[in-house]
Design a protein around this motif. Structure first.
Motif, mmCIF file in Angstrom:
data_model
loop_
_atom_site.group_PDB
_atom_site.id
_atom_site.type_symbol
_atom_site.label_atom_id
_atom_site.label_comp_id
_atom_site.label_asym_id
_atom_site.label_seq_id
_atom_site.Cartn_x
_atom_site.Cartn_y
_atom_site.Cartn_z
ATOM 1 N N SER A 1 -7.766 95.767 -32.604
ATOM 2 C CA SER A 1 -8.504 96.501 -31.550
ATOM 3 C C SER A 1 -9.998 96.544 -32.187
ATOM 4 C CB SER A 1 -8.040 97.739 -31.435
ATOM 5 O OG SER A 1 -7.816 98.495 -32.507
ATOM 6 N N GLU A 61 -13.846 98.549 -31.203
ATOM 7 C CA GLU A 61 -14.815 99.814 -30.772
ATOM 8 C C GLU A 61 -16.263 99.423 -30.516
ATOM 9 O OE1 GLU A 61 -14.787 103.679 -33.036
ATOM 10 O OE2 GLU A 61 -16.646 102.538 -33.600
ATOM 11 N N LEU A 89 -16.982 94.358 -21.981
ATOM 12 C CA LEU A 89 -16.386 95.708 -21.786
ATOM 13 C C LEU A 89 -15.838 95.737 -20.651
ATOM 14 C CD1 LEU A 89 -17.939 99.261 -22.765
ATOM 15 C CD2 LEU A 89 -17.060 98.740 -20.277
ATOM 16 N N ILE A 97 -12.702 95.245 -24.511
ATOM 17 C CA ILE A 97 -13.262 96.324 -25.779
ATOM 18 C C ILE A 97 -12.227 97.644 -25.635
ATOM 19 C CG2 ILE A 97 -14.780 98.048 -26.168
ATOM 20 C CD1 ILE A 97 -16.987 96.020 -25.435
ATOM 21 N N ASN A 98 -11.743 98.060 -26.605
ATOM 22 C CA ASN A 98 -10.373 98.821 -26.489
ATOM 23 C C ASN A 98 -10.894 100.528 -26.413
ATOM 24 O OD1 ASN A 98 -9.552 96.449 -28.468
ATOM 25 N ND2 ASN A 98 -7.952 97.163 -27.144
ATOM 26 N N THR A 99 -11.743 100.741 -27.239
ATOM 27 C CA THR A 99 -12.249 102.099 -27.464
ATOM 28 C C THR A 99 -13.840 102.102 -27.347
ATOM 29 O OG1 THR A 99 -12.145 102.287 -29.773
ATOM 30 C CG2 THR A 99 -10.036 102.523 -28.383
ATOM 31 N N ILE A 100 -14.302 103.404 -27.104
ATOM 32 C CA ILE A 100 -15.737 103.695 -27.385
ATOM 33 C C ILE A 100 -15.895 105.234 -28.271
ATOM 34 C CG2 ILE A 100 -17.633 104.607 -26.305
ATOM 35 C CD1 ILE A 100 -17.177 102.620 -24.208
ATOM 36 N N SER A 106 -11.658 103.108 -16.004
ATOM 37 C CA SER A 106 -12.061 102.518 -17.427
ATOM 38 C C SER A 106 -12.371 103.205 -18.292
ATOM 39 C CB SER A 106 -12.926 101.117 -17.080
ATOM 40 O OG SER A 106 -12.127 100.161 -16.189
ATOM 41 N N ARG A 153 -9.901 105.334 -19.865
ATOM 42 C CA ARG A 153 -9.389 104.551 -20.864
ATOM 43 C C ARG A 153 -9.870 104.441 -22.204
ATOM 44 N NH1 ARG A 153 -7.919 101.403 -16.237
ATOM 45 N NH2 ARG A 153 -9.442 99.783 -16.861
ATOM 46 N N LEU A 154 -11.199 104.258 -21.966
ATOM 47 C CA LEU A 154 -12.265 103.686 -23.359
ATOM 48 C C LEU A 154 -12.283 105.079 -24.133
ATOM 49 C CD1 LEU A 154 -14.544 101.445 -21.310
ATOM 50 C CD2 LEU A 154 -13.190 100.476 -23.243
ATOM 51 N N THR A 155 -12.326 105.959 -23.507
ATOM 52 C CA THR A 155 -12.679 107.281 -24.373
ATOM 53 C C THR A 155 -11.542 108.148 -24.614
ATOM 54 O OG1 THR A 155 -13.138 108.395 -22.188
ATOM 55 C CG2 THR A 155 -14.950 107.497 -23.266
ATOM 56 N N ASN A 165 -6.889 104.796 -24.498
ATOM 57 C CA ASN A 165 -6.543 103.994 -25.155
ATOM 58 C C ASN A 165 -6.612 104.385 -26.907
ATOM 59 O OD1 ASN A 165 -6.570 102.144 -23.010
ATOM 60 N ND2 ASN A 165 -8.363 101.054 -23.586
#
Length: 452
Positions: free
Chosen positions: A260, A262, A301, A306-309, A357, A360-362, A365
């Motif tokens: 994954s 970030e 993104l 992109i999986n995470t931030i 989204s 999910r990103l923050t 995920n």
């Protein structure tokens, strides 16, 4: 219907899939029901009319530096800034504490200090050439995973992991059922380019930027992917700054590598042009990239690759962010307070990034990748009521006096944002409301479910 302690009514609820108009019923800190007109005169009711309710931000990448360097930040001040930005959980990185979190003794020392944290938390353990025998003990203590640097970390006590160290460490991590996160920049290339410039007295911003090219990042990502595939380890590439790097990760995932990645709000908001205007406050590693590179990163993104931030909140003493030699300035951006507002402003309003989204990103995920679901990471029945109430259209200027981290330094100071956190709730308890911290302490250590 279950007996309720709190009802949140009138808001728009942002889940990982949809935006719903529904009330939320909370009992003993957990979400237990949804519906219409849940409240009555005997139940505490929170009016969320005009607000969007997001799952609380899970920031998997912060440097709060305690113990040992809490004059740089600290758990109390760091979590004040976190919750002001809608954050409810943080994962603290191992290297900037003194001593670094490389063994169970360091874990226990940090755990003892963490009672002052105003949000739930997890700890990354370090992975260096010197502590491979300590990884199992750290896993037993409950670390969220292991962090390694593929280049100089800037902290003498936290040396870079060479390929052999990474391979052995990833094999151990795989057996323990935990991920390895890597700072991916080529040590050989960055050292060579740095040495060449310093030998000629070249120490400007441009000289430093040229010592950390995209190719250094791509070389390290490729190598980390090879080692992860060989070791069968779960790999997490932190703070990717370019679309090319994300594409490498996505291609490896298609080949079956458990990987994954970030990115961070500063790579999505600022470009290398901003460094020349802002100076050391905008220095980070990998560095900010040109506009064209940032555009590619946004494309990756928006394509869901992109999986995470994470914020990569990495503060320091103010005097460490100034100087004539840009190579000597501390590389780290303090931004934990503005992850959600930046994504709403730069993503939702400017680029039509949908709200689910962002959730999910923050949050979603992050909880899924690091085995904290279903209690964390979503607005659903049974989940803990970790919530961020946001006014999507509230415009505000980031003011230094409103920054709650220890030193009011931010590359976003003076920037106008559209989207503001109005309330943050952790386990059903309001900790931030209308610009003020209303509850401190009470953070809990989170331990991941290990699936070796």
């Amino acid at each position: 219907m279950p007996e309720l302690d709190i009802v949140i009514g009138g808001g728009h609820v942002v889940t990982a899939r949809d935006v719903l108009r529904t009330d939320i019923g909370i009992q003993q800190g957990r979400i237990v029901t949804f519906g219409e007109n849940l409240g009555d005169a005997n139940i505490e009711t929170i009016d969320a009319a005009g607000l969007h309710i997001f799952p609380g931000v899970i920031d998997a990448h912060v440097h709060f530096n305690e113990p040992g360097r809490d004059d740089w930040e600290g758990l109390e001040t760091g979590t004040r800034a976190l919750v002001a930005g809608g954050g409810t959980v943080f994962f603290d990185m191992p290297l900037n504490s003194h001593p670094p979190l490389l063994n169970v003794g360091a874990f226990d020392a940090k755990r003892e200090r963490a009672a002052r944290a105003g949000a739930d938390f997890a700890f990354w353990g370090g992975l260096t050439p010197d502590n491979l025998d300590d990884l199992e003990g750290l896993a037993d203590r409950g670390v969220i995973g292991f962090k390694a640097f593929m280049c100089d970390s800037g902290i003498e006590e936290f040396p870079a992991a060479d390929d052999q160290t990474l391979y052995v460490g990833m094999k151990i991590a795989a057996e323990l059922g935990l991920p390895v996160a890597v700072h991916a920049e080529s040590d050989a290339l960055t050292r060579q380019l740095t040495t060449e410039r310093l030998a000629h007295g070249l120490t400007s911003i441009r000289d430093w930027l040229e010592s950390r090219p995209i190719e250094a990042e791509l070389q390290a990502i490729r190598q980390a992917l090879v080692i992860a595939a060989e070791s069968k380890c779960k790999l997490h590439i932190v703070h990717i700054s370019c679309g090319e790097g994300v594409a490498l990760v996505a291609a490896a995932r298609q080949r079956g590598v458990d990987v994954s990645c970030e990115t961070c709000p500063h790579y999505l908001t600022l470009t290398e042009d901003d460094i020349f205007g802002l100076g050391g406050v905008a220095k980070c590693s990998p560095p900010l990239r040109p506009q064209m590179v940032q555009d590619d990163l946004w494309s990756e993104l928006q394509a869901g690759r992109i999986n995470t931030i994470g914020s990569d909140h990495s503060p320091s003493l103010p005097e460490m962010k100034v100087g004539d030699d840009f190579f000597k300035i501390w590389g780290g951006i303090a931004g934990v307070q503005h992850t959600l507002p930046l994504l709403i402003s730069e993503g939702y309003h400017k680029r039509q990034l949908d709200l689910s989204s962002i959730a999910r990103l923050t949050s979603h995920n992050v909880a899924m990748r690091f085995n904290l679901a279903p209690e964390k990471g979503g607005i659903k029945i049974g989940a803990e009521a970790d919530l961020a109430f946001v006014d999507l259209n509230a415009e505000h200027e980031v003011k230094r006096w409103e920054l709650l981290n220890r030193h009011p330094i931010s590359p976003y100071a003076g920037r106008r944002l559209r989207g503001q956190v109005m309330r943050t709730m952790i386990f059903g308890r309001t900790v931030f409301l209308d610009g003020k911290i209303v509850s401190t302490g009470g953070g809990r250590l989170l331990k991941p479910a290990r699936n070796a």
